[in-house]
Every structure is written in structure tokens, then in C-alpha cells.
Design a protein around this motif. Structure first.
Motif, PDB file in Angstrom:
ATOM      1  N   GLY A 210      -7.848 -11.054 -25.471  1.00  0.00           N
ATOM      2  CA  GLY A 210      -9.046 -10.286 -25.177  1.00  0.00           C
ATOM      3  C   GLY A 210     -10.303 -11.082 -25.490  1.00  0.00           C
ATOM      4  N   GLN A 211     -11.410 -10.378 -25.416  1.00  0.00           N
ATOM      5  CA  GLN A 211     -12.711 -10.991 -25.639  1.00  0.00           C
ATOM      6  C   GLN A 211     -12.769 -11.653 -27.013  1.00  0.00           C
TER       7      GLN A 211
ATOM      8  N   THR B  78     -21.197  -9.929 -23.368  1.00  0.00           N
ATOM      9  CA  THR B  78     -20.066  -9.116 -22.891  1.00  0.00           C
ATOM     10  C   THR B  78     -19.958  -8.999 -21.376  1.00  0.00           C
ATOM     11  N   GLU B  79     -21.058  -8.714 -20.692  1.00  0.00           N
ATOM     12  CA  GLU B  79     -20.958  -8.487 -19.244  1.00  0.00           C
ATOM     13  C   GLU B  79     -20.587  -9.749 -18.475  1.00  0.00           C
ATOM     14  N   TYR B  80     -20.794 -10.917 -19.097  1.00  0.00           N
ATOM     15  CA  TYR B  80     -20.398 -12.184 -18.484  1.00  0.00           C
ATOM     16  C   TYR B  80     -19.058 -12.680 -19.038  1.00  0.00           C
ATOM     17  N   THR B  81     -18.851 -12.454 -20.335  1.00  0.00           N
ATOM     18  CA  THR B  81     -17.586 -12.862 -20.961  1.00  0.00           C
ATOM     19  C   THR B  81     -16.391 -12.281 -20.220  1.00  0.00           C
TER      20      THR B  81
ATOM     21  N   LEU C  63      -4.321  -7.841 -24.201  1.00  0.00           N
ATOM     22  CA  LEU C  63      -5.067  -7.252 -25.314  1.00  0.00           C
ATOM     23  C   LEU C  63      -6.452  -6.830 -24.835  1.00  0.00           C
ATOM     24  N   SER C  64      -6.690  -5.524 -24.759  1.00  0.00           N
ATOM     25  CA  SER C  64      -7.983  -4.976 -24.336  1.00  0.00           C
ATOM     26  C   SER C  64      -8.355  -5.509 -22.954  1.00  0.00           C
ATOM     27  N   LEU C  65      -9.375  -6.358 -22.859  1.00  0.00           N
ATOM     28  CA  LEU C  65      -9.768  -6.958 -21.584  1.00  0.00           C
ATOM     29  C   LEU C  65      -8.581  -7.592 -20.876  1.00  0.00           C
TER      30      LEU C  65
ATOM     31  N   VAL D   3      -1.213 -16.708 -22.056  1.00  0.00           N
ATOM     32  CA  VAL D   3      -1.943 -17.289 -20.933  1.00  0.00           C
ATOM     33  C   VAL D   3      -3.438 -17.263 -21.216  1.00  0.00           C
ATOM     34  N   GLY D   4      -4.021 -18.450 -21.406  1.00  0.00           N
ATOM     35  CA  GLY D   4      -5.455 -18.516 -21.662  1.00  0.00           C
ATOM     36  C   GLY D   4      -5.763 -19.224 -22.960  1.00  0.00           C
ATOM     37  N   PRO D   5      -7.053 -19.374 -23.266  1.00  0.00           N
ATOM     38  CA  PRO D   5      -7.463 -20.122 -24.454  1.00  0.00           C
ATOM     39  C   PRO D   5      -7.130 -19.392 -25.750  1.00  0.00           C
TER      40      PRO D   5
END
Length: 305
Positions: free
Chosen positions: A9-10, A57-60, A88-90, A269-271
Motif C-alpha cells: 500500500g501507500q 496522496t492523490e498522486y501517490t 494492502l489497502s491501495l 509485487v512492487g517496491p
């Protein structure tokens, strides 16, 4: 071997994520162009040039979803297929993408809208969140039950729960939780009281946006944050995404459900290594392999054994 793709998530976002894929293959460059069109944000600039917007947030939210979906495509093209997925969340939007329920365009567009709604629902500075380390859910619940405007937001893993709510309520709860035995209570650097009832209005507004989205049948189950349970029926998804905005994230329960389903390998999957950390403390028998670069995809077969 039973593989799950899981998405963070974020908070893990960083400039340069997924860049190696985009520079190497036109398919991923086309995805960047599609994400730019869907979100109304210059995704090349946001993802690959030094900037501060990536932490707003709106860009993340659309940036991280774009990067994780690009990495997902690389895994799928290389022949890796999950049998179940969770985010997770986002990250739930990425899990819906790999499950085949939501298009890439809709995932990016909706998360830009979601980020805006979450940021604007409660004026900046009026809400916050704090991580509570070393206390169980029951003890935390007993401490905060009489504090108006404070709730549990994330059940991440045993011994790590995040509280959320009105800033004054969270700040009141923090020393009380320390007194109750928490090893550490840390206010988070966030712009609002995410996953709290204060964001119910944002969830309702998101639901109106979701009315115009056409979902497809799920190719594999995904696990919803709101319940920590499997979802196989696309008719449940929109309501779950609405509720997710203002409901606790049951990630610990999600991991137990993956274990119960027989998952023995999670590809993060992801950073970042957020998922790996939570898995280690919750279901340590499941191995986690992080994939965020083309080199990670190339070495995955060897790591899977």
C-alpha cells in the motif's frame, strides 16, 4: 507450489519505480501513456523525474498502481501466474487487475479519484494515524473505546496495529497505549485519518464513481481488505471497495487465509518489503520473494527453485 501475488500500500512509493521495464520495452511505455491519459497526471514525470508530488496522496495512489501493474504484466508475460491475490489497502486495486476483474485504465483512474477524495474529506491537520507496536487488538480496543474519534485502522500483523481518527483523539490515545504496555507508539506521516469512519463520505462518493465501472468475472480469487476473506463473485467488489475507504484493513486475517488456502509462496509485487515483514511475523512458513525490477523477474525462476 501455490503462489499468491501480493501488493503493498501507500508508503513504499519512490521515484524510479518500474523504470527499468519502461525503458526496455515499448509495451510498458504504452502503459505509462495509458496511465497518463486515465489519471490526468504526467506519469513519466511523476514516476521518473525528481519531484515531491509522488508523496502526495492523490498522486501517490495512481503512481504506485501504475508501477505495480507494469511489474505484474512483466511477470505474466514471463509466464508466472498466481492462484490467488491480495493487496494492502491501495494494493487491492492491483490485485483486482491481476485477477482480471478491473482494467488497468480503471484501476489508475479510480485510484486518482480515491486519493483526491481521501485527502479532501477531512481538512488537513484534523486527522492522523499512529502505529502501535507490541500490543494485541483487545488491549488497544479497551484503551481507545472511551476516546471519541479514535479507531483501529490496520491490523497488519501480530503486535502491529495502526490507529486512526481525529488528531486530538489519536494524540490522547498514544500515551495511554504506552502506559498499557506498548513497546512503541509512533505518529505516522500521513495527510488524514485513513480507514476511519471520518472518511465515510469519501467512500460514498467513490461508490458513485464505481457505478460507471464495468467489472469482469474474476479469473482467480482475491482477498478483500474489509473481510480478509476470499472473493470470487464480481458483484461484491464495488461495495467492498466503498467500505474499504472507511473500514479497518484486516491484513493479518488475510495472511492467515492465504496460509489456510495452502499458499506457500508470495511474490511481493512492487517496491519495498512491507508485505515480507508482515508475513514473517504472521505466517513465517510462507516464503516471500520481492519483484520490483527486470532483474528480479529474470532471477525469479531460480529463486522459486
Amino acid at each position: 507450489m501455490k503462489i499468491a501475488f501480493c501488493y503493498p500500500g501507500q508508503g513504499v512509493q519512490q521515484v524510479g519505480m518500474a523504470e527499468g521495464f519502461v525503458r526496455a520495452d515499448e509495451h510498458y511505455a504504452d502503459m505509462i501513456a495509458e496511465a497518463t491519459k486515465a489519471s490526468g497526471v504526467d506519469m513519466n514525470k511523476l514516476l521518473f523525474e525528481p519531484n515531491d508530488d509522488i508523496n502526495i496522496t492523490e498522486y501517490t495512489q495512481p503512481a504506485l498502481v501504475t508501477a505495480c501493474c507494469i511489474i505484474t504484466d512483466a511477470l505474466l508475460i514471463a509466464g508466472y501466474r498466481p492462484e490467488v491475490t491480495a493487496g494492502l489497502s491501495l494494493g487491492e486495486y492491483c490485485s483486482l487487475y491481476v485477477a482480471g476483474a478491473m482494467s488497468f485504465e480503471d484501476a489508475v483512474r479510480l485510484t486518482r479519484i480515491r486519493g483526491k477524495l481521501m485527502s479532501s474529506e477531512v481538512p488537513a491537520g484534523e486527522g492522523t494515524m499512529a502505529a502501535v507496536i507490541g500490543l494485541d487488538a483487545e488491549t488497544i480496543g479497551n484503551v481507545i473505546k472511551d476516546i471519541d474519534g479514535c479507531w483501529c485502522a490496520n491490523f497488519n500483523c501480530p503486535g502491529q496495529i495502526v490507529i486512526t481518527g481525529k488528531k486530538e483523539a489519536v494524540l490522547e490515545a498514544m500515551p495511554k497505549l504506552t502506559k498499557a504496555g506498548a513497546k512503541k507508539v509512533v505518529e505516522l506521516n500521513v495527510s488524514g485519518p485513513f480507514h476511519s469512519p471520518l472518511l465515510k463520505g469519501a467512500g460514498e462518493k467513490l461508490a458513485k464513481e464505481l457505478e460507471n465501472v464495468e467489472l469482469s468475472d474474476l479469473k482467480i480469487p482475491y482477498l478483500a481488505n474489509v473481510s480478509g476473506a476470499q472473493v470470487t463473485d464480481k458483484s461484491q467488489i464495488k461495495d467492498l471497495l466503498k467500505q474499504q475507504v472507511f473500514s479497518p484493513v484486516k491484513w493479518e486475517q488475510t495472511l492467515y487465509e492465504l496460509e489456510k488456502m495452502g499458499v506457500d509462496t508470495i511474490i511481493e509485487v512492487g517496491p519495498g518489503k512491507t508485505i515480507a515483514g508482515f508475513v514473517r511475523k504472521t505466517v513465517p512458513s510462507i516464503r516471500v520473494i520481492g519483484v520490483s525490477t527486470p532483474e528480479d523477474v529474470e532471477s525469479l525462476a531460480e529463486k522459486l527453485g
